[in-house]
Write a protein that holds these residues in place. Structure first.
Motif, PDB file in Angstrom:
ATOM      1  N   ASP A  29       0.980  -1.387  -0.142  1.00  0.00           N
ATOM      2  CA  ASP A  29       0.210   0.275  -0.300  1.00  0.00           C
ATOM      3  C   ASP A  29       0.811   1.298   0.024  1.00  0.00           C
ATOM      4  OD1 ASP A  29      -2.034  -1.618  -0.053  1.00  0.00           O
ATOM      5  OD2 ASP A  29      -3.291  -1.005   2.401  1.00  0.00           O
ATOM      6  N   GLY A  30       2.101   1.198   0.009  1.00  0.00           N
ATOM      7  CA  GLY A  30       3.078   1.881   0.151  1.00  0.00           C
ATOM      8  C   GLY A  30       3.103   3.008   1.270  1.00  0.00           C
ATOM      9  N   VAL A  31       3.095   2.275   2.049  1.00  0.00           N
ATOM     10  CA  VAL A  31       2.530   3.096   3.623  1.00  0.00           C
ATOM     11  C   VAL A  31       4.125   2.861   4.312  1.00  0.00           C
ATOM     12  CG1 VAL A  31       2.132   2.939   6.317  1.00  0.00           C
ATOM     13  CG2 VAL A  31       0.264   2.673   4.123  1.00  0.00           C
ATOM     14  N   ILE A  32       4.718   1.763   4.128  1.00  0.00           N
ATOM     15  CA  ILE A  32       6.171   1.077   4.636  1.00  0.00           C
ATOM     16  C   ILE A  32       6.961   1.187   3.241  1.00  0.00           C
ATOM     17  CG2 ILE A  32       5.719   1.140   7.124  1.00  0.00           C
ATOM     18  CD1 ILE A  32       6.152  -2.271   5.794  1.00  0.00           C
ATOM     19  N   THR A  33       8.331   1.491   3.731  1.00  0.00           N
ATOM     20  CA  THR A  33       9.148   1.452   1.877  1.00  0.00           C
ATOM     21  C   THR A  33      10.221   0.978   3.106  1.00  0.00           C
ATOM     22  OG1 THR A  33      10.172   3.505   2.184  1.00  0.00           O
ATOM     23  CG2 THR A  33       7.943   3.223   1.076  1.00  0.00           C
ATOM     24  N   GLY A  34      11.272   0.234   1.771  1.00  0.00           N
ATOM     25  CA  GLY A  34      12.829   0.508   2.467  1.00  0.00           C
ATOM     26  C   GLY A  34      13.754   1.554   2.678  1.00  0.00           C
ATOM     27  N   HIS A  35      13.164   2.633   3.504  1.00  0.00           N
ATOM     28  CA  HIS A  35      13.652   3.532   4.219  1.00  0.00           C
ATOM     29  C   HIS A  35      13.371   3.495   5.940  1.00  0.00           C
ATOM     30  CE1 HIS A  35      17.104   4.601   1.663  1.00  0.00           C
ATOM     31  NE2 HIS A  35      15.754   4.652  -0.171  1.00  0.00           N
ATOM     32  N   THR A  36      12.152   2.924   5.661  1.00  0.00           N
ATOM     33  CA  THR A  36      11.081   2.771   6.811  1.00  0.00           C
ATOM     34  C   THR A  36      11.605   1.784   7.794  1.00  0.00           C
ATOM     35  OG1 THR A  36       9.063   3.101   5.746  1.00  0.00           O
ATOM     36  CG2 THR A  36       8.648   2.123   7.697  1.00  0.00           C
ATOM     37  N   LEU A  37      11.346   2.772   8.986  1.00  0.00           N
ATOM     38  CA  LEU A  37      12.257   2.039   9.739  1.00  0.00           C
ATOM     39  C   LEU A  37      11.924   0.968  11.082  1.00  0.00           C
ATOM     40  CD1 LEU A  37      14.272   5.190  12.264  1.00  0.00           C
ATOM     41  CD2 LEU A  37      15.119   3.457  10.190  1.00  0.00           C
ATOM     42  N   PRO A  48      16.283   0.099   9.087  1.00  0.00           N
ATOM     43  CA  PRO A  48      15.644   0.192   7.738  1.00  0.00           C
ATOM     44  C   PRO A  48      15.712  -1.073   7.211  1.00  0.00           C
ATOM     45  CG  PRO A  48      17.409   1.923   8.169  1.00  0.00           C
ATOM     46  CD  PRO A  48      17.739   0.704   9.138  1.00  0.00           C
ATOM     47  N   LEU A  49      13.785  -1.067   7.060  1.00  0.00           N
ATOM     48  CA  LEU A  49      13.616  -2.387   5.804  1.00  0.00           C
ATOM     49  C   LEU A  49      14.337  -2.441   5.158  1.00  0.00           C
ATOM     50  CD1 LEU A  49      11.788  -4.700   4.744  1.00  0.00           C
ATOM     51  CD2 LEU A  49      10.641  -3.584   3.769  1.00  0.00           C
ATOM     52  N   GLN A  50      15.324  -2.045   4.045  1.00  0.00           N
ATOM     53  CA  GLN A  50      16.174  -2.566   3.326  1.00  0.00           C
ATOM     54  C   GLN A  50      17.506  -2.950   3.818  1.00  0.00           C
ATOM     55  OE1 GLN A  50      17.333   0.883   0.904  1.00  0.00           O
ATOM     56  NE2 GLN A  50      18.316   1.466   2.152  1.00  0.00           N
ATOM     57  N   SER A  51      17.352  -2.677   5.269  1.00  0.00           N
ATOM     58  CA  SER A  51      18.778  -3.220   6.022  1.00  0.00           C
ATOM     59  C   SER A  51      18.812  -4.455   6.324  1.00  0.00           C
ATOM     60  CB  SER A  51      19.313  -1.849   6.816  1.00  0.00           C
ATOM     61  OG  SER A  51      18.639  -2.289   7.424  1.00  0.00           O
ATOM     62  N   GLY A  61      20.046  -7.998  -4.168  1.00  0.00           N
ATOM     63  CA  GLY A  61      20.055  -6.479  -5.015  1.00  0.00           C
ATOM     64  C   GLY A  61      18.496  -5.511  -4.493  1.00  0.00           C
ATOM     65  N   ALA A  62      17.649  -5.385  -3.468  1.00  0.00           N
ATOM     66  CA  ALA A  62      17.249  -4.828  -3.334  1.00  0.00           C
ATOM     67  C   ALA A  62      17.814  -3.899  -2.909  1.00  0.00           C
ATOM     68  CB  ALA A  62      16.720  -5.150  -2.421  1.00  0.00           C
ATOM     69  N   ASP A  63      16.550  -2.503  -3.594  1.00  0.00           N
ATOM     70  CA  ASP A  63      17.479  -1.078  -3.152  1.00  0.00           C
ATOM     71  C   ASP A  63      16.366  -0.280  -2.105  1.00  0.00           C
ATOM     72  OD1 ASP A  63      18.546  -0.723  -6.394  1.00  0.00           O
ATOM     73  OD2 ASP A  63      19.645  -1.041  -4.843  1.00  0.00           O
ATOM     74  N   GLY A  64      15.057  -1.007  -1.464  1.00  0.00           N
ATOM     75  CA  GLY A  64      14.539  -0.658  -1.025  1.00  0.00           C
ATOM     76  C   GLY A  64      14.242   0.769  -1.220  1.00  0.00           C
ATOM     77  N   VAL A  65      13.262   1.550  -2.641  1.00  0.00           N
ATOM     78  CA  VAL A  65      13.595   3.033  -3.032  1.00  0.00           C
ATOM     79  C   VAL A  65      12.766   3.716  -2.207  1.00  0.00           C
ATOM     80  CG1 VAL A  65      13.080   4.484  -4.589  1.00  0.00           C
ATOM     81  CG2 VAL A  65      14.138   2.360  -5.002  1.00  0.00           C
ATOM     82  N   ALA A  66      12.606   4.862  -1.513  1.00  0.00           N
ATOM     83  CA  ALA A  66      11.529   5.487  -0.392  1.00  0.00           C
ATOM     84  C   ALA A  66      10.345   5.971  -1.818  1.00  0.00           C
ATOM     85  CB  ALA A  66      11.814   6.145   0.247  1.00  0.00           C
ATOM     86  N   ASP A  67       9.174   5.563  -0.970  1.00  0.00           N
ATOM     87  CA  ASP A  67       7.994   6.915  -1.690  1.00  0.00           C
ATOM     88  C   ASP A  67       7.424   6.193  -2.753  1.00  0.00           C
ATOM     89  OD1 ASP A  67       9.419   9.517  -0.028  1.00  0.00           O
ATOM     90  OD2 ASP A  67       7.980   8.106   0.921  1.00  0.00           O
ATOM     91  N   GLY A  68       8.342   5.153  -3.158  1.00  0.00           N
ATOM     92  CA  GLY A  68       7.813   3.874  -4.416  1.00  0.00           C
ATOM     93  C   GLY A  68       7.112   2.579  -4.303  1.00  0.00           C
ATOM     94  N   PRO A  69       6.738   2.248  -4.923  1.00  0.00           N
ATOM     95  CA  PRO A  69       6.457   0.969  -5.252  1.00  0.00           C
ATOM     96  C   PRO A  69       7.327   0.004  -5.375  1.00  0.00           C
ATOM     97  CG  PRO A  69       5.735   2.024  -7.471  1.00  0.00           C
ATOM     98  CD  PRO A  69       6.622   3.108  -6.356  1.00  0.00           C
ATOM     99  N   PRO A 101      13.704   8.725  17.608  1.00  0.00           N
ATOM    100  CA  PRO A 101      14.601   9.819  17.221  1.00  0.00           C
ATOM    101  C   PRO A 101      14.308  10.512  15.821  1.00  0.00           C
ATOM    102  CG  PRO A 101      15.530   7.896  18.180  1.00  0.00           C
ATOM    103  CD  PRO A 101      14.806   7.261  18.205  1.00  0.00           C
ATOM    104  N   LEU A 102      14.443  12.140  15.907  1.00  0.00           N
ATOM    105  CA  LEU A 102      14.510  12.886  14.820  1.00  0.00           C
ATOM    106  C   LEU A 102      15.650  12.040  13.819  1.00  0.00           C
ATOM    107  CD1 LEU A 102      12.473  14.261  12.819  1.00  0.00           C
ATOM    108  CD2 LEU A 102      13.815  16.438  14.045  1.00  0.00           C
ATOM    109  N   GLY A 103      15.618  11.605  12.230  1.00  0.00           N
ATOM    110  CA  GLY A 103      16.095  11.042  11.493  1.00  0.00           C
ATOM    111  C   GLY A 103      16.904  10.201  12.223  1.00  0.00           C
ATOM    112  N   ALA A 104      16.526   9.331  12.885  1.00  0.00           N
ATOM    113  CA  ALA A 104      17.148   7.956  13.447  1.00  0.00           C
ATOM    114  C   ALA A 104      17.542   7.417  12.660  1.00  0.00           C
ATOM    115  CB  ALA A 104      16.460   7.256  14.020  1.00  0.00           C
ATOM    116  N   GLY A 105      18.478   6.485  11.869  1.00  0.00           N
ATOM    117  CA  GLY A 105      18.694   5.536  10.459  1.00  0.00           C
ATOM    118  C   GLY A 105      19.131   6.419   9.381  1.00  0.00           C
TER     119      GLY A 105
END
Length: 261
Positions: A29-37, A48-51, A61-69, A101-105
């Motif tokens: 649904d795009g609520v979480i992305t590869g950069h979501t903690l 982050p999910l991608q890590s 090779g998953a890059d977990g691009v944020a804000d996209g499908p 924390p703001l900016g965590a990860g």
């Protein structure tokens, strides 16, 4: 063995818990992305999910691009690898953090942008296309800028831009009064000025943040923590600034009404 329950960071706070199927639905649904903690019991901290995916399947090779499908679905193998622990061990009593924390990860430029923007960073991260390699806000729209103009600028501590725009508004009003512009045309002009702010607000705010980042880096070239601290102090929002802008707007309105009346 009980299935791991996951918490995810959203708008600076933790949400959840959800199971693996729930994570997959959120990603689709795009609520979480590869950069979501993400965090679950047994983990030392948010990651982050991608890590987590790259740790479990480095060849994928998953890059977990944020804000996209384009981010690949969270695999059961990846999630299990991240939360693996002895099933016979007594459950830990670690509490789930309520606030991220703001900016965590986030590191590098993303971390600096997060520090200067504050709580709404996920929104501006998408508008500025920060995950596409080059910050660019062209073609985006900003409703608060359109509706509130100078008030929004002061709220975002864009004091120089607010002063410039006040000058534009005053000059426009003076010219309209001097040449006796009809009320209908005056309304169109004011609407056009508001639309201008709505169209360019994201770009103006991006440029403001970039100037503040450059200034902070020039003061503390080798200390990223000091740079972030400076940006956090100079950035985020100012309720006092918004109140001052409202007061000035009301005063100018009263003065204008008296002069034209």
């Amino acid at each position: 063995m009980q299935e791991a329950q996951w918490y995810y960071a959203r708008h600076g706070k933790s949400e959840g818990p959800v199971d693996l199927a729930g994570l997959q639905r959120l990603q689709q649904d795009g609520v979480i992305t590869g950069h979501t903690l993400l965090w679950c019991e047994g983990m030392a901290g948010w990651q982050p999910l991608q890590s987590l995916q790259s740790t479990a399947a480095p060849a994928s090779g998953a890059d977990g691009v944020a804000d996209g499908p384009a981010a690949p679905p969270a695999s059961e193998t990846a999630i299990a690898a991240a939360s693996s622990h002895d099933p016979y061990r007594a459950p830990t009593a670690a509490a789930t953090p309520d606030v991220i924390p703001l900016g965590a990860g986030l590191t590098g430029q993303l971390g600096l942008y997060a520090a200067i923007v504050g709580g709404n960073f996920p929104i501006y991260r998408k508008r500025w296309r920060l995950d596409q390699g080059t910050a660019n806000a062209a073609g985006t729209w900003h409703w608060p800028g359109f509706l509130f103009g100078v008030i929004w600028m002061m709220y975002r501590k864009m004091y120089r831009m607010a002063a410039i725009w006040v000058g534009v508004l005053v000059a426009s009003s003076a010219i309209e009064a001097f040449i006796e512009v009809p009320d209908a045309l005056s309304l169109v002009i004011n609407l056009g000025l508001s639309v201008t702010v709505g169209v360019f607000a994201n770009s103006w705010y991006l440029q403001h943040c970039q100037r503040e980042i450059a200034r902070a880096q020039s003061l503390s070239t080798d200390n990223e923590a000091a740079v972030r601290s400076t940006l956090a102090a100079r950035g985020d929002t100012s309720v006092i600034g918004a109140v001052i802008a409202i007061a000035v707007s009301v005063t100018l309105g009263i003065v204008g009404a008296v002069l034209t009346g």
